[in-house]
Design a protein around this motif. Structure first.
Motif, PDB file in Angstrom:
ATOM      1  N   ARG A 154      11.210  -4.167  13.640  1.00 19.97           N
ATOM      2  CA  ARG A 154      11.106  -5.372  12.818  1.00 19.97           C
ATOM      3  C   ARG A 154      10.747  -4.924  11.419  1.00 19.97           C
ATOM      4  NH1 ARG A 154       8.190  -8.783  17.153  1.00 19.97           N
ATOM      5  NH2 ARG A 154       9.801 -10.219  17.862  1.00 19.97           N
ATOM      6  N   MET A 155      11.639  -5.177  10.484  1.00 17.85           N
ATOM      7  CA  MET A 155      11.470  -4.683   9.123  1.00 17.85           C
ATOM      8  C   MET A 155      10.501  -5.539   8.314  1.00 17.85           C
ATOM      9  SD  MET A 155      13.275  -1.981   8.867  1.00 17.85           S
ATOM     10  CE  MET A 155      14.641  -1.147   9.682  1.00 17.85           C
ATOM     11  N   VAL A 156       9.659  -4.876   7.556  1.00 20.63           N
ATOM     12  CA  VAL A 156       8.776  -5.538   6.603  1.00 20.63           C
ATOM     13  C   VAL A 156       8.880  -4.755   5.304  1.00 20.63           C
ATOM     14  CG1 VAL A 156       6.794  -4.231   7.512  1.00 20.63           C
ATOM     15  CG2 VAL A 156       6.412  -6.232   6.078  1.00 20.63           C
ATOM     16  N   SER A 157       9.107  -5.454   4.202  1.00 22.66           N
ATOM     17  CA  SER A 157       9.308  -4.797   2.910  1.00 22.66           C
ATOM     18  C   SER A 157       8.320  -5.324   1.889  1.00 22.66           C
ATOM     19  CB  SER A 157      10.742  -5.001   2.408  1.00 22.66           C
ATOM     20  OG  SER A 157      11.678  -4.364   3.262  1.00 22.66           O
ATOM     21  N   VAL A 158       7.929  -4.457   0.971  1.00 19.12           N
ATOM     22  CA  VAL A 158       6.914  -4.785  -0.027  1.00 19.12           C
ATOM     23  C   VAL A 158       7.429  -4.402  -1.408  1.00 19.12           C
ATOM     24  CG1 VAL A 158       4.545  -4.357  -0.786  1.00 19.12           C
ATOM     25  CG2 VAL A 158       5.081  -4.386   1.661  1.00 19.12           C
ATOM     26  N   PHE A 159       7.340  -5.335  -2.352  1.00 24.83           N
ATOM     27  CA  PHE A 159       7.794  -5.100  -3.720  1.00 24.83           C
ATOM     28  C   PHE A 159       6.687  -5.517  -4.686  1.00 24.83           C
ATOM     29  CE2 PHE A 159      11.291  -6.351  -1.001  1.00 24.83           C
ATOM     30  CZ  PHE A 159      12.244  -5.364  -1.223  1.00 24.83           C
ATOM     31  N   SER A 160       6.583  -4.816  -5.794  1.00 26.84           N
ATOM     32  CA  SER A 160       5.637  -5.219  -6.831  1.00 26.84           C
ATOM     33  C   SER A 160       6.322  -6.204  -7.764  1.00 26.84           C
ATOM     34  CB  SER A 160       5.167  -3.995  -7.628  1.00 26.84           C
ATOM     35  OG  SER A 160       4.299  -4.394  -8.670  1.00 26.84           O
ATOM     36  N   LEU A 161       5.767  -7.416  -7.864  1.00 30.82           N
ATOM     37  CA  LEU A 161       6.276  -8.371  -8.841  1.00 30.82           C
ATOM     38  C   LEU A 161       5.662  -8.095 -10.202  1.00 30.82           C
ATOM     39  CD1 LEU A 161       8.044 -11.095  -8.973  1.00 30.82           C
ATOM     40  CD2 LEU A 161       5.830 -12.158  -9.308  1.00 30.82           C
ATOM     41  N   SER A 162       4.389  -7.744 -10.213  1.00 35.25           N
ATOM     42  CA  SER A 162       3.747  -7.390 -11.480  1.00 35.25           C
ATOM     43  C   SER A 162       4.273  -6.032 -11.951  1.00 35.25           C
ATOM     44  CB  SER A 162       2.227  -7.350 -11.304  1.00 35.25           C
ATOM     45  OG  SER A 162       1.856  -6.614 -10.167  1.00 35.25           O
ATOM     46  N   ASP A 163       4.098  -5.745 -13.237  1.00 35.20           N
ATOM     47  CA  ASP A 163       4.565  -4.471 -13.779  1.00 35.20           C
ATOM     48  C   ASP A 163       4.046  -3.307 -12.956  1.00 35.20           C
ATOM     49  OD1 ASP A 163       5.892  -5.815 -15.761  1.00 35.20           O
ATOM     50  OD2 ASP A 163       4.390  -5.456 -17.315  1.00 35.20           O
TER      51      ASP A 163
END
Length: 245
Positions: A154-163
């Motif tokens: 089960r894939m979980v992905s994390v991205f930075s929205l802030s700089d």
């Protein structure tokens, strides 16, 4: 217990929403064409809001027991933001949104920005669509309960929205990031995985993260590392002042 607002937007639904995720005491808001979907689902909204440019059925009638907020077409706030403001004014700090993904990509990006806005004011937002949930966390942690994981993962992905997002930790996931730094131009957190029957957490000490996870996973617990203040603004029902006259 956090009061929940359920919002029905005009985007894609990918099947009927999980009824268990619509609490009986939730404030229900239909955003413009989302009213078509509430009618199909036999859900009665507490409030309908929009300029009704995406509504295919009849406009809401005043005798239906539902409050209607009519917005001008030439406005600053998108319908979804107006729906969030209505829920916020009703005391809600958790927002579960269907019809906020799919369709126009600019609307999808807009809605992802809006759940980040919620996170940056100490609230939680969840966008449901195509078997996936998208949420945001600011200066805090999401806790995922242990659950069975199929062989396919089960894939979980994390991205930075802030700089820059500082001190990012992902204990319990297949790739256990520790005290990491993520930026909004370098992709380092995509396609991680939950582990079978292992609790997991995603936290950020400073910054805002966008997190995606499968819809069949229970919504995470939320812990915030500081007090948040302010609100997301007052409902704006006026024509934009930015128009060239």
């Amino acid at each position: 217990m956090t009061k929940v607002c359920v919002i029905f937007g005009a985007g894609e639904y990918y099947g009927a929403p999980d009824a268990a995720l619509i609490p009986a005491d939730a404030t229900i808001v239909a955003a413009d064409g989302g009213l078509d979907h509430t009618r199909d689902l036999h859900v009665t909204p507490d409030v309908v809001v929009g300029d009704f440019d995406s509504l295919e059925g009849e406009r809401p009638s005043a005798d239906a027991g539902t409050r209607t907020v009519v917005l001008p077409p030439l406005k600053d706030d998108p319908d979804m933001l107006s729906a969030l403001k209505i829920g916020w004014a009703a005391g809600c700090r958790e927002f579960r949104i269907w019809g906020g993904l799919g369709g126009r990509v600019d609307h999808t990006l807009s809605n992802i920005q809006l759940i980040a806005l919620l996170a940056q004011h100490g609230a939680s937002g969840y966008l449901f669509g195509d078997g996936t949930v998208i949420t945001a966390i600011c200066d805090g942690a999401l806790g995922f309960a242990a659950h069975p994981v199929p062989e396919a993962g089960r894939m979980v992905s994390v991205f930075s929205l802030s700089d820059v997002s500082l001190d990012v930790n992902e204990p319990g996931l297949k790739y256990e990031l520790e005290h990491g730094t993520l930026t909004n131009t370098v992709v380092q957190g995509v396609s991680n995985e939950f582990r079978d029957n292992v609790a997991a957490s995603i936290s950020v000490a400073q910054g805002t993260l966008i997190v995606t996870f499968p819809a069949e996973v229970t919504l995470p617990s939320v812990r915030r590392f500081r007090e948040f203040s302010g609100d997301i603004g007052a409902l704006d029902t006026k024509v934009s002042t930015l128009l060239v006259r």
